[in-house]
Design a protein around this motif. Sequence first.
Motif, PDB file in Angstrom:
ATOM      1  N   GLY A   1     -54.503  -3.659   4.660  1.00  0.00           N
ATOM      2  CA  GLY A   1     -55.344  -2.775   5.082  1.00  0.00           C
ATOM      3  C   GLY A   1     -55.264  -1.147   4.878  1.00  0.00           C
ATOM      4  N   GLY A   2     -54.481  -1.096   3.638  1.00  0.00           N
ATOM      5  CA  GLY A   2     -54.345   0.448   3.269  1.00  0.00           C
ATOM      6  C   GLY A   2     -53.025   0.725   2.648  1.00  0.00           C
ATOM      7  N   LEU A   3     -52.898   1.745   2.006  1.00  0.00           N
ATOM      8  CA  LEU A   3     -51.862   2.187   1.511  1.00  0.00           C
ATOM      9  C   LEU A   3     -51.290   1.849   0.181  1.00  0.00           C
ATOM     10  CD1 LEU A   3     -49.275   2.956   4.281  1.00  0.00           C
ATOM     11  CD2 LEU A   3     -50.943   4.521   3.639  1.00  0.00           C
TER      12      LEU A   3
ATOM     13  N   GLU B   1     -59.680  -9.323  11.183  1.00  0.00           N
ATOM     14  CA  GLU B   1     -58.570  -8.365  10.925  1.00  0.00           C
ATOM     15  C   GLU B   1     -57.719  -8.164  12.103  1.00  0.00           C
ATOM     16  OE1 GLU B   1     -58.266  -5.107  12.127  1.00  0.00           O
ATOM     17  OE2 GLU B   1     -60.109  -4.121  11.983  1.00  0.00           O
ATOM     18  N   VAL B   2     -56.418  -7.987  11.846  1.00  0.00           N
ATOM     19  CA  VAL B   2     -55.503  -7.445  13.158  1.00  0.00           C
ATOM     20  C   VAL B   2     -54.730  -6.225  12.247  1.00  0.00           C
ATOM     21  CG1 VAL B   2     -53.658  -7.913  14.458  1.00  0.00           C
ATOM     22  CG2 VAL B   2     -55.321  -9.757  13.838  1.00  0.00           C
ATOM     23  N   SER B   3     -54.990  -5.054  12.490  1.00  0.00           N
ATOM     24  CA  SER B   3     -54.543  -4.152  11.645  1.00  0.00           C
ATOM     25  C   SER B   3     -53.160  -3.522  12.305  1.00  0.00           C
ATOM     26  CB  SER B   3     -55.697  -2.798  11.777  1.00  0.00           C
ATOM     27  OG  SER B   3     -56.705  -3.021  11.014  1.00  0.00           O
TER      28      SER B   3
ATOM     29  N   THR C   1     -56.045 -10.819   8.407  1.00  0.00           N
ATOM     30  CA  THR C   1     -56.356  -9.836   7.453  1.00  0.00           C
ATOM     31  C   THR C   1     -56.166  -8.612   8.022  1.00  0.00           C
ATOM     32  OG1 THR C   1     -58.802  -9.612   7.914  1.00  0.00           O
ATOM     33  CG2 THR C   1     -58.252 -11.524   6.636  1.00  0.00           C
ATOM     34  N   HIS C   2     -55.914  -7.572   6.909  1.00  0.00           N
ATOM     35  CA  HIS C   2     -55.931  -6.168   6.872  1.00  0.00           C
ATOM     36  C   HIS C   2     -54.845  -5.593   7.753  1.00  0.00           C
ATOM     37  CE1 HIS C   2     -58.010  -2.291   7.688  1.00  0.00           C
ATOM     38  NE2 HIS C   2     -58.892  -2.717   6.525  1.00  0.00           N
ATOM     39  N   SER C   3     -53.698  -6.002   7.820  1.00  0.00           N
ATOM     40  CA  SER C   3     -52.776  -5.667   8.451  1.00  0.00           C
ATOM     41  C   SER C   3     -52.189  -4.183   7.579  1.00  0.00           C
ATOM     42  CB  SER C   3     -51.537  -6.440   8.748  1.00  0.00           C
ATOM     43  OG  SER C   3     -50.954  -6.952   7.464  1.00  0.00           O
ATOM     44  N   LYS C   4     -51.823  -3.111   8.467  1.00  0.00           N
ATOM     45  CA  LYS C   4     -51.340  -2.100   7.954  1.00  0.00           C
ATOM     46  C   LYS C   4     -50.024  -2.353   7.171  1.00  0.00           C
ATOM     47  CE  LYS C   4     -54.937   0.126   8.900  1.00  0.00           C
ATOM     48  NZ  LYS C   4     -55.910   0.778   7.941  1.00  0.00           N
TER      49      LYS C   4
END
Length: 316
Positions: A33-35, A234-236, A279-282
């Motif tokens: 979910g990013g970076l 999602e679990v960010s 999904t979408h863990s940072k």
Amino acid sequence: MHKLLVCLLVFLLSYHAVAQQPVFRVVPLGVRGGLDESNLSAYLVAPTGSAAYACLDAGTIRAGVAKAVAQGTLSGTVDQVIRRQIKAYLLSHAHLDHVAGLLLNAPDDTSKTLYGLPGCLATLQQHYFNWKSWPNFGDAGTAPVLGKYHYQPLLPGTPETAVAGTALLVQTFPLSHGTGYESAAFLLRHGNSYLLYLGDTGPDAVEHSTRLASLWQAVAPLMRAGTLRGIFAEVSYPNAQPDNLLFGHLTPRWLQYELLALARLAGPDAMRNLPVVVTHSKPSADNLTQIRQQLEDANSLRLRFVFPEQGRAFGL
């Protein structure tokens, strides 16, 4: 008589095995979910045995396809997969970690349909495919219009839409992704089987919304009927993330809270062993380790949590 019972038992076991065969094949092209720009949200989905995929979100495309091809998960060259096997894109919202791969690969892509809520498609048209951010590969908007991608709005509350080039049907449901911003959930169907994909969303209690509650009302009958094959959610962040810093996302505690709301409608027995694709863990520090442990520690519904890996296929 004994022989008859044995035959009946073998038949029932065989029927159960067939009934549990995967209906959907999923190839994660990006799971974070990013970076890390090489591993952002994107999931290919097709009926088992088919190579005509819909892509759920499009944060990472080429890097994910390259990894899947290298692992033997997908057949053909990277360009062949992107151009020929990805038939359509279903975009939950237009944040860059969900559309960057689509944008960057557009110059060499083939004609396809882009599905999403009207606001999502409007953002693509007005802010990305506008000749300032990127050439206009869409079929509407700022001239000259190149017409490679066809915008197909999905309206909540309307009947299923056939996903072009695939054997899938889709319905959409709005989600709340922070104050004043909308995301989407996609309910895919093939035959009598369903798959539910949630884009980014905060919990109703934090978002001051009833959108997840409405979604659970819609899918609870499918849970009771045993036709919902899995949920992508999602679990960010881990549970330590304060509610005022969630920015329209979920933690393990809030996901469990929402799934318990679904269980109250569908019945807890209907939820047992349900695959929940996380999904979408940072990707900072040990976020995923904490998220995995916190989900399992509070798994009173006996869900089967799936933690997807880029390029590695699985069935639902």
